[in-house]
Write a protein that holds these residues in place. Structure first.
Motif, mmCIF file in Angstrom:
data_model
loop_
_atom_site.group_PDB
_atom_site.id
_atom_site.type_symbol
_atom_site.label_atom_id
_atom_site.label_comp_id
_atom_site.label_asym_id
_atom_site.label_seq_id
_atom_site.Cartn_x
_atom_site.Cartn_y
_atom_site.Cartn_z
ATOM 1 N N GLU A 63 39.315 28.344 18.767
ATOM 2 C CA GLU A 63 40.312 28.814 19.729
ATOM 3 C C GLU A 63 40.671 30.267 19.464
ATOM 4 O OE1 GLU A 63 41.519 27.208 22.311
ATOM 5 O OE2 GLU A 63 40.360 25.387 21.894
ATOM 6 N N HIS A 250 30.622 40.040 29.327
ATOM 7 C CA HIS A 250 30.464 38.729 28.708
ATOM 8 C C HIS A 250 31.147 38.728 27.343
ATOM 9 C CE1 HIS A 250 28.003 35.840 30.963
ATOM 10 N NE2 HIS A 250 27.548 36.902 31.605
ATOM 11 N N GLU A 254 29.236 31.763 27.810
ATOM 12 C CA GLU A 254 29.940 31.047 28.881
ATOM 13 C C GLU A 254 31.362 31.554 29.067
ATOM 14 O OE1 GLU A 254 28.345 28.799 26.500
ATOM 15 O OE2 GLU A 254 26.544 28.963 27.725
ATOM 16 N N GLU A 255 31.603 32.811 28.726
ATOM 17 C CA GLU A 255 32.934 33.397 28.886
ATOM 18 C C GLU A 255 32.803 34.786 29.485
ATOM 19 O OE1 GLU A 255 35.726 32.120 25.362
ATOM 20 O OE2 GLU A 255 33.715 32.520 24.577
ATOM 21 N N ARG A 285 37.419 31.665 40.100
ATOM 22 C CA ARG A 285 37.132 30.618 39.111
ATOM 23 C C ARG A 285 36.395 29.436 39.740
ATOM 24 N NH1 ARG A 285 42.281 32.390 36.708
ATOM 25 N NH2 ARG A 285 41.747 33.265 34.661
ATOM 26 N N ILE A 290 32.694 30.285 34.638
ATOM 27 C CA ILE A 290 32.765 30.943 33.332
ATOM 28 C C ILE A 290 33.711 32.141 33.344
ATOM 29 C CG2 ILE A 290 30.426 30.230 32.737
ATOM 30 C CD1 ILE A 290 29.535 33.126 33.221
ATOM 31 N N ARG A 292 36.703 33.385 32.586
ATOM 32 C CA ARG A 292 37.826 32.913 31.781
ATOM 33 C C ARG A 292 39.009 33.874 31.812
ATOM 34 N NH1 ARG A 292 35.613 29.105 28.194
ATOM 35 N NH2 ARG A 292 34.053 27.971 29.421
ATOM 36 N N VAL A 293 38.719 35.176 31.816
ATOM 37 C CA VAL A 293 39.782 36.191 31.765
ATOM 38 C C VAL A 293 39.629 37.102 32.982
ATOM 39 C CG1 VAL A 293 40.864 38.020 30.415
ATOM 40 C CG2 VAL A 293 39.708 36.128 29.247
#
Length: 326
Positions: A63, A250, A254-255, A285, A290, A292-293
């Motif tokens: 995390e 990236h 996956e982020e 999204r 992917i 995320r941010v």
């Protein structure tokens, strides 16, 4: 690790390389073949590389923390880069050194059936591992050529396993050729030449891997098709009228981080703009899971300011940007 990380391919390669490494060292002990020693070290290095990829995948799942607010997704890139270093130093350079020693001091092969039998077994085992890697990769590469897949893949594991397995198969053929020529001519120099060729091959593969993973470590943007999906989802033509500037990065395979300056209507209220940003984020999204941010900054479109580029906008005398969105 996610499915796109190629865990199945890594485990298959790990099992094959461990079994092959043991058999090669046994063959070296009985025959004295330098090709067998180089190939044994190569398989041992490959096994270590698979362990590194699995460790990187595990660490990447941690995390986010205050010190690393974007998480640990790039751990997978770090460990993939370590693989290229191991392959270069332990695999390639050792094989070149061992081959040089064999050429300088030829050694007659003994019990020739050991290296030949092990090489045939190794080719079959590596072929199984390579087949698994190809099958896993085909699910992701789509219409891309193999070269394009290796260069564009954001998850490093499958390209690493593919190149390792390909290099292993070619190396085994080179080893078989060196051993075969040494047996036919009675001259152990050929075994050394085959070993040097294996080393050169491993060094070349390591350099390719290092170049590709270095690019991922530095930070790569999303692919063209993903960017197009983001653009289509972000603009609704009503509350979000256009994308003034956008950058993607990236954070891991996956982020994805998305930062964009979006055009809104000049008479929208703050509440309307906030709602528009929330809706745009939801659309992005949904289209690109992917993502995320996401950082969206609303602004009033100015052709002159937009032409300056994202790094030169809002200079003194130019329009003042609105506070950043979400």
């Amino acid at each position: 690790m996610s499915a796109s990380g190629g865990t199945k391919a890594i485990v298959a390669a790990l099992g094959a390389n461990l079994a092959i490494a043991v058999s090669k060292f046994v063959a070296f002990a009985f025959s004295g073949s330098s090709s067998m020693l180089a190939e044994g070290v190569h398989s041992l290095a490959d096994s270590g590389n698979q362990f590194l990829l699995l460790i990187g995948g595990k660490k990447a799942q941690r995390e986010a923390t205050p010190q690393h607010p974007f998480g640990y997704g790039r751990e997978r890139y770090v460990y993939a880069f370590l693989v290229s270093i191991v392959l270069f130093s332990i695999g390639g350079m050792f094989a070149i050194y061992e081959g040089y020693e064999k050429i300088s001091n030829p050694y007659e092969l003994k019990h020739w059936y050991w290296p030949v039998g092990v090489l045939v077994f190794a080719i079959i085992a590596e072929g199984f591992s390579f087949r698994t890697a190809i099958k896993e990769s085909n699910e992701l590469r789509g219409k891309l050529s193999w070269t394009q897949f290796v260069r564009r893949a954001k998850a490093p594991e499958l390209p690493v396993v593919l190149l390792e397995d390909l290099g292993a198969l070619i190396g085994l053929v080179l080893a078989l050729g060196g051993v075969g020529l040494a047996l036919l001519t009675g001259n152990g120099v050929w075994d050394g030449i085959g070993t040097v060729c294996i080393g050169v091959l491993l060094v070349l593969i390591a350099l390719v891997l290092a170049a590709e993973t270095k690019s991922l470590l530095l930070g790569e943007a999303a692919g063209t098709d993903v960017v197009q999906q983001i653009e289509a989802a972000m603009v609704d033509g009503d509350t979000v009228t256009r994308i003034i500037h956008m950058r993607t990065l990236h954070l891991g395979p996956e982020e994805l981080l998305i930062a964009a300056k979006i055009g809104v209507r000049h008479d929208d209220t703050a509440a309307e703009i906030a709602t528009a940003i929330d809706a745009a984020e939801a659309r992005i999204r949904a289209a690109v899971p992917i993502a995320r941010v996401i950082y969206l900054e609303p602004d009033i479109y100015s052709e002159a300011e937009a032409a300056k580029g994202p790094d030169r906008e809002a200079t003194p005398g130019g329009p003042t940007p609105h506070p950043a969105g979400h």
